[in-house]
Design a protein around this motif. Sequence first.
Motif, short mmCIF file in Angstrom:
data_model
loop_
_atom_site.label_atom_id
_atom_site.label_comp_id
_atom_site.label_asym_id
_atom_site.label_seq_id
_atom_site.Cartn_x
_atom_site.Cartn_y
_atom_site.Cartn_z
N GLY A 209 0.84 -1.19 0.00
CA GLY A 209 0.00 0.00 0.00
C GLY A 209 0.88 1.25 0.00
O GLY A 209 2.11 1.14 -0.03
N PRO A 210 0.25 2.43 0.07
CA PRO A 210 1.02 3.68 0.04
C PRO A 210 2.05 3.76 1.16
O PRO A 210 3.17 4.24 0.95
N GLY A 211 1.71 3.28 2.35
CA GLY A 211 2.63 3.35 3.48
C GLY A 211 3.85 2.48 3.28
O GLY A 211 4.98 2.90 3.52
N GLY A 212 3.63 1.25 2.83
CA GLY A 212 4.74 0.34 2.59
C GLY A 212 5.65 0.85 1.48
O GLY A 212 6.87 0.64 1.52
N ARG A 213 5.07 1.52 0.50
CA ARG A 213 5.90 2.08 -0.57
C ARG A 213 6.79 3.21 -0.05
O ARG A 213 7.94 3.32 -0.44
N ASP A 214 6.25 4.03 0.85
CA ASP A 214 7.09 5.06 1.48
C ASP A 214 8.26 4.41 2.23
O ASP A 214 9.39 4.84 2.11
N THR A 215 7.93 3.38 3.00
CA THR A 215 8.94 2.76 3.86
C THR A 215 10.09 2.16 3.05
O THR A 215 11.22 2.11 3.51
N THR A 216 9.79 1.70 1.85
CA THR A 216 10.82 1.02 1.03
C THR A 216 11.35 1.89 -0.10
O THR A 216 12.14 1.42 -0.91
N ARG A 217 10.93 3.17 -0.17
CA ARG A 217 11.32 3.99 -1.33
C ARG A 217 12.83 4.07 -1.52
O ARG A 217 13.34 3.96 -2.62
N LEU A 218 13.57 4.23 -0.42
CA LEU A 218 15.03 4.39 -0.52
C LEU A 218 15.74 3.15 -1.06
O LEU A 218 16.91 3.23 -1.45
N ALA A 219 15.05 2.02 -1.07
CA ALA A 219 15.70 0.80 -1.59
C ALA A 219 16.14 0.98 -3.04
O ALA A 219 17.04 0.28 -3.50
N ALA A 220 15.54 1.92 -3.76
CA ALA A 220 15.89 2.15 -5.16
C ALA A 220 17.19 2.91 -5.34
O ALA A 220 17.66 3.09 -6.46
N SER A 221 17.80 3.34 -4.24
CA SER A 221 19.04 4.13 -4.33
C SER A 221 20.16 3.34 -5.02
O SER A 221 20.17 2.11 -5.01
N ALA A 222 21.11 4.07 -5.57
CA ALA A 222 22.22 3.44 -6.32
C ALA A 222 23.10 2.61 -5.39
O ALA A 222 23.67 3.14 -4.44
N PRO A 223 23.24 1.32 -5.67
CA PRO A 223 24.04 0.43 -4.81
C PRO A 223 25.50 0.86 -4.68
O PRO A 223 26.06 0.79 -3.57
N GLY A 224 26.12 1.32 -5.75
CA GLY A 224 27.53 1.69 -5.68
C GLY A 224 27.77 2.84 -4.72
O GLY A 224 28.69 2.81 -3.89
N ILE A 225 26.94 3.86 -4.82
CA ILE A 225 27.07 5.02 -3.95
C ILE A 225 26.94 4.61 -2.49
O ILE A 225 27.73 5.03 -1.63
N TRP A 226 25.96 3.74 -2.21
CA TRP A 226 25.69 3.39 -0.81
C TRP A 226 26.67 2.37 -0.25
O TRP A 226 26.91 2.33 0.97
N THR A 227 27.23 1.55 -1.10
CA THR A 227 28.28 0.64 -0.64
C THR A 227 29.44 1.46 -0.10
O THR A 227 29.96 1.21 1.00
N ASP A 228 29.85 2.46 -0.87
CA ASP A 228 30.94 3.35 -0.43
C ASP A 228 30.63 4.03 0.90
O ASP A 228 31.45 4.05 1.81
N ILE A 229 29.44 4.60 0.98
CA ILE A 229 29.07 5.34 2.20
C ILE A 229 29.06 4.42 3.41
O ILE A 229 29.63 4.73 4.46
N ALA A 230 28.41 3.26 3.26
CA ALA A 230 28.27 2.33 4.39
C ALA A 230 29.64 1.83 4.85
O ALA A 230 29.90 1.73 6.06
N LEU A 231 30.52 1.53 3.90
CA LEU A 231 31.86 1.05 4.28
C LEU A 231 32.67 2.17 4.92
O LEU A 231 33.40 1.95 5.88
N ASP A 232 32.53 3.38 4.38
CA ASP A 232 33.30 4.49 4.93
C ASP A 232 32.84 4.84 6.34
O ASP A 232 33.63 5.30 7.16
N ASN A 233 31.57 4.63 6.63
CA ASN A 233 31.02 5.01 7.94
C ASN A 233 30.66 3.80 8.80
O ASN A 233 29.80 3.87 9.67
N THR A 234 31.30 2.68 8.54
CA THR A 234 31.00 1.44 9.26
C THR A 234 31.04 1.61 10.77
O THR A 234 30.16 1.10 11.48
N ALA A 235 32.02 2.32 11.28
CA ALA A 235 32.18 2.45 12.74
C ALA A 235 30.93 3.02 13.39
O ALA A 235 30.56 2.63 14.50
N SER A 236 30.26 3.96 12.73
CA SER A 236 29.04 4.55 13.30
C SER A 236 27.78 3.81 12.85
O SER A 236 26.78 3.79 13.58
#
Lengths: 279, 279
Positions: A209-236
């Motif tokens: 439904g509309p609520g579930g789509r909001d909750t998962t919207r960010l899943a469409a983000s670019a994997p490469g960009i987020w892999t870098d961010i997550a690895l760079d900020n792993t400690a936090s």
Amino acid sequence: MEIDRVALIGLGLIGGSLARDLAARGARVLGHDCDPETLEAALHDGAIAEALGPGLEGIEEADVVILAVPVAAAPPLLEALRPRLRRAHLITDVGSTKRTIGLAAARLGLGDRFVGAHPLAGDHRSGWAAGRPGLFRDARVFLCPTPATSVAARTLASTLWTTVGGRPEFVDADEHDRRLAWTSHLPQATATALAVALADRGIGRAELGPGGRDTTRLAASAPGIWTDIALDNTASLVPAIAALEARLAELRDALEHGDAEAVREFFARGRDWADRGPT
Amino acid sequence: MEIDRVALIGLGLIGGSLARDLAARGARVLGHDCDPETLEAALHDGAIAEALGPGLEGIEEADVVILAVPVAAAPPLLEALRPRLRRAHLITDVGSTKRTIGLAAARLGLGDRFVGAHPLAGDHRSGWAAGRPGLFRDARVFLCPTPATSVAARTLASTLWTTVGGRPEFVDADEHDRRLAWTSHLPQATATALAVALADRGIGRAELGPGGRDTTRLAASAPGIWTDIALDNTASLVPAIAALEARLAELRDALEHGDAEAVREFFARGRDWADRGPT
């Protein structure tokens, strides 16, 4: 100090939007993107006045150099460019983590002219086509100087972002990364993890439904960009993810025990938090 | 069969929107809400033609009886009303779980005239003021008959929802609850748990960017409504929450080991899922 000639490396959502806004305000934007079609489109639309050479020839002429590339690509790029940045008054980036790039700039002897920047204007879209004029209007923009950054460079960074409508806030790079782990990187990890759980279960996005789509919207983000961010900020990010796991376990435990009061209190805590903020 | 006189108990987001739409299409809506101000507003706006008595007097006259109350309130209400439902051709509800209410209707000897309904039109808002005309336009509406439901009652339920623009789909009540645990109840639990984790950390909603606000939007949902739903569907929701915990742990583990390939693949799985569905 004027922002006349800007070199902009990377014309994705952030870099491409910045190019459009700066060009519209009269700056001469010298641009580069590793995708030839993006470069062609940016030239065609007038967002960049000129393409830098394939080895970024022309960057020597820029007053301001902006790296709008994935987080892991920025430090080596800065290192490669260093001998050609003698003229630049401001060297900056737009990545979602600020500690690593600031340390790299300092290590390379560029600390006095470096200010890391992070405009809170990203979303799940990416690439040149996702960019648009006015993306930074009223957006918070975190600015992270190094210990050596000059007043002139700080002022120029602030001017750069107010020019395109943003609201700059100076913040320590370490503190920035610690907070963003919670305010941005954890929501991204959450949306992705929920999407993966639904995918594993064979549930398509169309069934939500509309609520579930909001909750998962960010899943469409670019994997490469987020892999870098997550690895760079792993400690936090790791303790933030662990905290979410603990809260989910708390709810699951209350349900398993049929503890209606605990379940009600859990949903009430979430609602109280939501009620204290913007919609 | 015509839908002339409808008794509607509960004038929140769903009940209140239904009242508006049914009244606009010429039905005579006899309404009730435990909040006197809501009742007053509904009468004033013409969404209900008449208020039922304080003991729901007048419900005997209705062709269609709709319970639009929280999930846990519906079965006892149905039991209390049973002697006065002799005239009704259709008895239905609008709750987010369908197994318990269907079993209650069957147990009360109302199975032949009962069809549980669940319109996928809820969001984080609730109450009369959140309702609006056209809420159900193009919304999926799950209809769950009992094993004894007559063809006439099924047809009437379908007519009721197409009248207000919905797209009815008949589905088994058990199967409905199992699927909704993943498509609706898990996203709600996720948004709430993320909100609680952020609250515990002292992070306000105003600090989030647009993406984080999407991810936590459902946290604003009414705690009472969701406590009922979660408890009623515990058997299916608990494994769904556990599955999300496992996916979060998978990402956390990959980060802790600095396994860039595993992190990249994780974000890629989320994006692949998002790309296969509507935005």
